[in-house]
Design a protein around this motif. Sequence first.
Motif, PDB file in Angstrom:
ATOM      1  N   MET A   1      45.188  30.138  38.878  1.00 25.39           N
ATOM      2  CA  MET A   1      43.949  30.594  39.518  1.00 25.39           C
ATOM      3  C   MET A   1      43.001  29.416  39.755  1.00 25.39           C
TER       4      MET A   1
ATOM      5  N   TYR B   1      43.110  39.827  43.568  1.00 25.68           N
ATOM      6  CA  TYR B   1      42.020  39.286  42.742  1.00 25.68           C
ATOM      7  C   TYR B   1      40.764  39.251  43.589  1.00 25.68           C
TER       8      TYR B   1
ATOM      9  N   VAL C   1      44.608  32.589  43.969  1.00 27.50           N
ATOM     10  CA  VAL C   1      45.658  32.693  42.947  1.00 27.50           C
ATOM     11  C   VAL C   1      47.006  32.474  43.623  1.00 27.50           C
TER      12      VAL C   1
END
Length: 292
Positions: A40, A267, A31
């Motif tokens: 992303m 993430y 990301v």
Amino acid sequence: MFQLKRHPANPILLPRPDSPWQALNVFNPAVVFHRGLFHMLYRAQGLDYVSRIGYAVSEDGVRFSRLEDPVFWPEAPKEARGVEDPRVVFLEGRFYMTYTGYSAQGIQPFLAESETLLRWRRLGEALPEMGNKNHVLFPERFGHRYAMLHRRPPAIWVAFSSDLKTWEDDTLLLPPRPHLWDSVRVGAAGPPLLTPKGWLLLYHGVDHGNVYRLGVALLDREDPRRVLHRPEGFILQPEEVWEIRGDVPNVVFSCANVVVGEEVYVYYGGADRVIGLATAPLAALLRYAEEG
Ligand code: BMA
């Protein structure tokens, strides 16, 4: 002890059974936050288990809209079984993606570049070594040289290059630590973050039960071969059902740690099946990296 905080909307991205290339698993995304949007690039698998890379975009970092088709897929012979675990940095006006190529010969680290995040040009192998992976560029040069973290099993190494082709001063940086959560193997998470205290590095560690957790270390700003501090504890471990059960059990695995405002957005893939988000105030995470 310091723990990342899971976002209540987790998991934030799921496989899509109606889309063959991402029907089974979506995980381990890169990301970048660029011009006000979260971009992303995520690893996806269908029933063929070949990894391709999809693109999704978001205003808030939580709700992502996907493109219908992948933006990067196996083309070179050494990628025949998949392109895996992308990590993206923005460096001197362009995006660089480090990724793993998987083929019958094994795995190898590769590199690609892009101006748009959608069309990628292959730059070839990042390192000539089979079995090496988890490589990521620093988002800045040191003098005239690029720097890249990579995983020569079982440890994280750092190497330097003036052309992204030949690497020198290859140095052991972080080895596994006996008796701790990262006792068997370690590998970098997302690109190191430059802070006033040094480079903040998130990384994954694997233990004897094959549990993947995330931890943190602080590297010297001028010479990233120097580890300033490495806390004993981890900052995220599999606890939710979707982190414990999936395609591969007990995995939180990250390729992305993005700073927006005062917050770090981490993430990660949950059990190689879905994508989760966990956050921390940058100041608190940095304090832990310095003193924990
Ligand atoms: C590692 C990587 C990751 C994966 C993890 C757990 O070796 O290949 O892609 O998430 O294993 O299966």
